[in-house]
Design an enzyme around this catalytic site. Structure first.
Site, PDB file in Angstrom:
ATOM      1  N   HIS A 131     -55.499  -6.384 -11.017  1.00  0.00           N
ATOM      2  CA  HIS A 131     -54.935  -5.054 -11.276  1.00  0.00           C
ATOM      3  C   HIS A 131     -55.465  -4.050 -10.252  1.00  0.00           C
ATOM      4  O   HIS A 131     -56.538  -3.476 -10.428  1.00  0.00           O
ATOM      5  CB  HIS A 131     -55.328  -4.624 -12.703  1.00  0.00           C
ATOM      6  CG  HIS A 131     -54.573  -3.428 -13.191  1.00  0.00           C
ATOM      7  ND1 HIS A 131     -54.570  -3.040 -14.495  1.00  0.00           N
ATOM      8  CD2 HIS A 131     -53.791  -2.537 -12.542  1.00  0.00           C
ATOM      9  CE1 HIS A 131     -53.827  -1.964 -14.640  1.00  0.00           C
ATOM     10  NE2 HIS A 131     -53.347  -1.628 -13.463  1.00  0.00           N
TER      11      HIS A 131
ATOM     12  N   ARG B 289     -47.627  -3.459 -17.683  1.00  0.00           N
ATOM     13  CA  ARG B 289     -48.720  -3.993 -18.496  1.00  0.00           C
ATOM     14  C   ARG B 289     -48.434  -5.461 -18.813  1.00  0.00           C
ATOM     15  O   ARG B 289     -47.291  -5.824 -19.134  1.00  0.00           O
ATOM     16  CB  ARG B 289     -48.876  -3.209 -19.816  1.00  0.00           C
ATOM     17  CG  ARG B 289     -49.535  -1.854 -19.665  1.00  0.00           C
ATOM     18  CD  ARG B 289     -50.986  -1.949 -19.174  1.00  0.00           C
ATOM     19  NE  ARG B 289     -51.605  -0.644 -18.987  1.00  0.00           N
ATOM     20  CZ  ARG B 289     -51.732  -0.028 -17.803  1.00  0.00           C
ATOM     21  NH1 ARG B 289     -51.274  -0.581 -16.703  1.00  0.00           N
ATOM     22  NH2 ARG B 289     -52.346   1.138 -17.715  1.00  0.00           N
TER      23      ARG B 289
ATOM     24  N   GLN C 145     -57.971  -8.103 -19.426  1.00  0.00           N
ATOM     25  CA  GLN C 145     -58.443  -7.833 -18.076  1.00  0.00           C
ATOM     26  C   GLN C 145     -59.939  -7.627 -18.094  1.00  0.00           C
ATOM     27  O   GLN C 145     -60.410  -6.865 -18.933  1.00  0.00           O
ATOM     28  CB  GLN C 145     -57.741  -6.604 -17.501  1.00  0.00           C
ATOM     29  CG  GLN C 145     -56.272  -6.873 -17.227  1.00  0.00           C
ATOM     30  CD  GLN C 145     -55.577  -5.773 -16.440  1.00  0.00           C
ATOM     31  OE1 GLN C 145     -54.447  -5.916 -16.051  1.00  0.00           O
ATOM     32  NE2 GLN C 145     -56.234  -4.666 -16.210  1.00  0.00           N
TER      33      GLN C 145
ATOM     34  N   ASN D 229     -51.292   7.912  -9.437  1.00  0.00           N
ATOM     35  CA  ASN D 229     -51.138   6.651  -8.692  1.00  0.00           C
ATOM     36  C   ASN D 229     -49.727   6.075  -8.824  1.00  0.00           C
ATOM     37  O   ASN D 229     -49.508   4.895  -8.559  1.00  0.00           O
ATOM     38  CB  ASN D 229     -52.203   5.628  -9.119  1.00  0.00           C
ATOM     39  CG  ASN D 229     -52.158   5.309 -10.609  1.00  0.00           C
ATOM     40  OD1 ASN D 229     -51.172   5.608 -11.277  1.00  0.00           O
ATOM     41  ND2 ASN D 229     -53.206   4.699 -11.117  1.00  0.00           N
TER      42      ASN D 229
HETATM   43  P1  NDP Z   1     -43.237   7.310 -17.263  1.00  0.00           P
HETATM   44  O1  NDP Z   1     -43.583   7.738 -18.641  1.00  0.00           O
HETATM   45  O2  NDP Z   1     -42.954   8.330 -16.205  1.00  0.00           O
HETATM   46  O3  NDP Z   1     -41.992   6.315 -17.280  1.00  0.00           O
HETATM   47  C1  NDP Z   1     -41.818   5.334 -18.232  1.00  0.00           C
HETATM   48  C2  NDP Z   1     -40.332   5.196 -18.455  1.00  0.00           C
HETATM   49  O4  NDP Z   1     -40.137   4.153 -19.386  1.00  0.00           O
HETATM   50  C3  NDP Z   1     -39.714   6.450 -19.043  1.00  0.00           C
HETATM   51  O5  NDP Z   1     -38.767   6.958 -18.128  1.00  0.00           O
HETATM   52  C4  NDP Z   1     -39.113   6.006 -20.364  1.00  0.00           C
HETATM   53  O6  NDP Z   1     -37.817   6.572 -20.512  1.00  0.00           O
HETATM   54  C5  NDP Z   1     -39.040   4.499 -20.223  1.00  0.00           C
HETATM   55  N1  NDP Z   1     -39.210   3.814 -21.500  1.00  0.00           N
HETATM   56  C6  NDP Z   1     -40.141   4.032 -22.448  1.00  0.00           C
HETATM   57  N2  NDP Z   1     -39.968   3.186 -23.475  1.00  0.00           N
HETATM   58  C7  NDP Z   1     -38.900   2.412 -23.152  1.00  0.00           C
HETATM   59  C8  NDP Z   1     -38.213   1.362 -23.798  1.00  0.00           C
HETATM   60  N3  NDP Z   1     -38.595   0.950 -25.010  1.00  0.00           N
HETATM   61  N4  NDP Z   1     -37.164   0.792 -23.186  1.00  0.00           N
HETATM   62  C9  NDP Z   1     -36.751   1.219 -21.964  1.00  0.00           C
HETATM   63  N5  NDP Z   1     -37.364   2.232 -21.304  1.00  0.00           N
HETATM   64  C10 NDP Z   1     -38.416   2.811 -21.891  1.00  0.00           C
HETATM   65  O7  NDP Z   1     -44.427   6.350 -16.796  1.00  0.00           O
HETATM   66  P2  NDP Z   1     -44.805   5.890 -15.330  1.00  0.00           P
HETATM   67  O8  NDP Z   1     -43.587   5.554 -14.576  1.00  0.00           O
HETATM   68  O9  NDP Z   1     -45.777   6.835 -14.732  1.00  0.00           O
HETATM   69  O10 NDP Z   1     -45.640   4.573 -15.683  1.00  0.00           O
HETATM   70  C11 NDP Z   1     -45.055   3.506 -16.403  1.00  0.00           C
HETATM   71  C12 NDP Z   1     -46.142   2.522 -16.791  1.00  0.00           C
HETATM   72  O11 NDP Z   1     -46.651   1.887 -15.632  1.00  0.00           O
HETATM   73  C13 NDP Z   1     -47.385   3.157 -17.442  1.00  0.00           C
HETATM   74  O12 NDP Z   1     -47.196   3.378 -18.800  1.00  0.00           O
HETATM   75  C14 NDP Z   1     -48.437   2.131 -17.164  1.00  0.00           C
HETATM   76  O13 NDP Z   1     -48.462   1.181 -18.212  1.00  0.00           O
HETATM   77  C15 NDP Z   1     -47.983   1.466 -15.891  1.00  0.00           C
HETATM   78  N6  NDP Z   1     -48.852   1.808 -14.770  1.00  0.00           N
HETATM   79  C16 NDP Z   1     -49.459   0.775 -14.094  1.00  0.00           C
HETATM   80  C17 NDP Z   1     -50.311   1.042 -13.050  1.00  0.00           C
HETATM   81  C18 NDP Z   1     -50.927  -0.079 -12.275  1.00  0.00           C
HETATM   82  O14 NDP Z   1     -51.947   0.142 -11.604  1.00  0.00           O
HETATM   83  N7  NDP Z   1     -50.368  -1.260 -12.296  1.00  0.00           N
HETATM   84  C19 NDP Z   1     -50.659   2.412 -12.676  1.00  0.00           C
HETATM   85  C20 NDP Z   1     -49.878   3.411 -13.373  1.00  0.00           C
HETATM   86  C21 NDP Z   1     -49.060   3.103 -14.415  1.00  0.00           C
HETATM   87  P3  NDP Z   1     -37.161   6.801 -21.966  1.00  0.00           P
HETATM   88  O15 NDP Z   1     -38.143   7.624 -22.737  1.00  0.00           O
HETATM   89  O16 NDP Z   1     -35.889   7.492 -21.642  1.00  0.00           O
HETATM   90  O17 NDP Z   1     -36.946   5.455 -22.555  1.00  0.00           O
END
Ligand code: NDP
Length: 385
Positions: free
Chosen positions: A333, A285, A314, A147
């Site tokens: 959500h 989140r 939620q 998604n």
């Molecule tokens: P990914 O794991 O592909 O991307 C998350 C990114 O966040 C990574 O590129 C990572 O890069 C970066 N990241 C992690 N920790 C940190 C930090 N401390 N500071 C800065 N950057 C950080 O996840 P997605 O893009 O697929 O999803 C992201 C989030 O979106 C999910 O974890 C979920 O919580 C949320 N989500 C919400 C949905 C909804 O319905 N609203 C549905 C799907 C997801 P790096 O490791 O280089 O820091």
């Protein structure tokens, strides 16, 4: 095996007898080349059906019952006498969705003595205590990418609707008014603005790609830099810290996973560094933001708008301040649970269940915790501290 599945309740008008459209587009591959869910069993649903609610059952019943497994589907998940709690002790698999999470806290994991697989139908397994699951040897899995584009589209919609003052203007139209001056006194173009995303993973990068044609200036922050090629393609400015990014941007998007060290990331301090009149969008989140600090930032004008679809807890209680705070564009959500997304995460849930029940490995991109530790996508996306 006993499979306990917690899904959001059916529509208040009942399970839909028909849909707005006949079908959904067929997607052949995800943007990074990852293949779509490919269960070996036939799908127990027609793509485009409502699958994420109790009557939809993620289309799993026929497959599971024909293989002798027991499926319990409920939205009754709160309190010691709920269907969820009373069935937890001998459930082998718990399926839950981030949209209506059955929180698998350490306490509940301790009670779930037979639990072997905590399966998230969707993306984001922070409603599971990952440390406790790892300690118990429970596998945690989700349908990575199912998604992500759905959420990216929702974020783009929220950016435009906040900056252009869409929702209040729509209200004037519905109410029979014609208050042009009221509509436009908070309405801007995004062209030329600076947009930054904290987290440029699957969703964050898709948002950047979608916003590029709007001629906004694009920024990002995460721990690892994207490739020089992607930075060039999108003309990206990298920021080593969120603090640096928020000072440079007019619109900030939050797209990092929730884990202990990202919880409360947007507090009074970080919000205080933002330009006056910034917009903040959070479809990652709810707990990434300090709830009351967001309200204070809107009241003071530091934030000109806040939108998102994620809350804590939620469902959000009726008196949750984000429901009524000024200049908000909140939705329940729902961004990751469009009918299009449901078809993919339901098929992915079936694929994972089949692998688990037939003793085959779950593909690494779906794995969050395995063999007592973060693994697969979980090892890259999460942190236990
Ligand atoms: P990914 O794991 O592909 O991307 C998350 C990114 O966040 C990574 O590129 C990572 O890069 C970066 N990241 C992690 N920790 C940190 C930090 N401390 N500071 C800065 N950057 C950080 O996840 P997605 O893009 O697929 O999803 C992201 C989030 O979106 C999910 O974890 C979920 O919580 C949320 N989500 C919400 C949905 C909804 O319905 N609203 C549905 C799907 C997801 P790096 O490791 O280089 O820091």
């Amino acid at each position: 095996m006993k499979i306990l599945c917690v899904l959001y309740p059916d529509p208040v008008t009942g399970y839909p007898p028909a849909y707005a459209r006949e079908d959904i587009p067929v997607i052949s591959t995800y943007p990074d080349g990852q293949t779509l869910p490919s269960p070996r069993a036939p799908l127990g649903f027609k793509p485009g059906q409502l699958l994420g609610c109790v009557s939809g059952e993620l289309g799993l019943r026929a497959y599971l019952e024909s293989h002798g497994h027991q499926l319990i589907v409920t939205s009754d998940r709160d309190g010691p006498y709920s269907v969820f709690e009373t069935n937890l002790a001998d459930a082998d698999v718990v399926i839950s969705q981030p949209f209506y999470p059955a929180y698998l806290s350490a306490d509940r994991i301790a009670k779930a003595r037979c639990l072997k697989l905590a399966l998230t139908a969707g993306i984001g397994s922070d409603h599971v205590d990952l440390k406790a699951a790892a300690a118990r040897g429970i596998t945690v899995a989700e349908q990575t990418f199912s998604n992500s584009i759905s959420v990216a589209e929702h974020v783009v919609m929220m950016v435009l609707s906040l900056v252009r003052n869409y929702l209040p203007s729509h209200e004037y139209a519905v109410e029979g008014d014609w208050n042009i001056a009221d509509c436009v006194s908070r309405s801007y173009d995004i062209e030329g603005m600076h947009f930054g995303t904290i987290g440029a993973g699957r969703i964050g990068l898709a948002i950047l790609r979608r916003l590029k044609p709007f001629d906004v200036r694009l920024h990002y922050n995460q721990r690892h830099r994207l490739s020089a090629e992607v930075e060039r393609e999108l003309n990206l400015t990298f920021h080593a810290t969120p603090e640096s990014l928020v000072q440079a941007c007019d619109i900030v998007n939050l797209q990092v996973p929730l884990y202990p060290s990202t919880e409360g990331m947007f507090d009074d301090n970080l919000l205080g560094l933002m330009k006056r009149g910034s917009y903040l969008v959070n479809c990652a989140r709810g707990r990434l933001c300090d709830q009351d600090a967001v309200v204070r930032a809107l009241n003071s004008g530091r934030l000109a708008g806040y939108a998102g679809d994620v809350w804590y807890p939620q469902p959000a209680p009726v008196d949750h301040p984000w429901r009524t705070m000024m200049h908000n564009g909140m939705t329940p959500h729902m961004s990751g649970s469009s009918l299009s997304a449901q078809a993919r995460y339901a098929a992915g849930t079936l694929e994972i269940l089949q692998c688990f029940l037939e003793g085959r490995s779950i593909r690494p991109e779906y794995v969050i915790v395995e063999h007592g530790q973060l693994a697969g996508t979980g090892a890259r996306s999460y942190n236990l501290t």
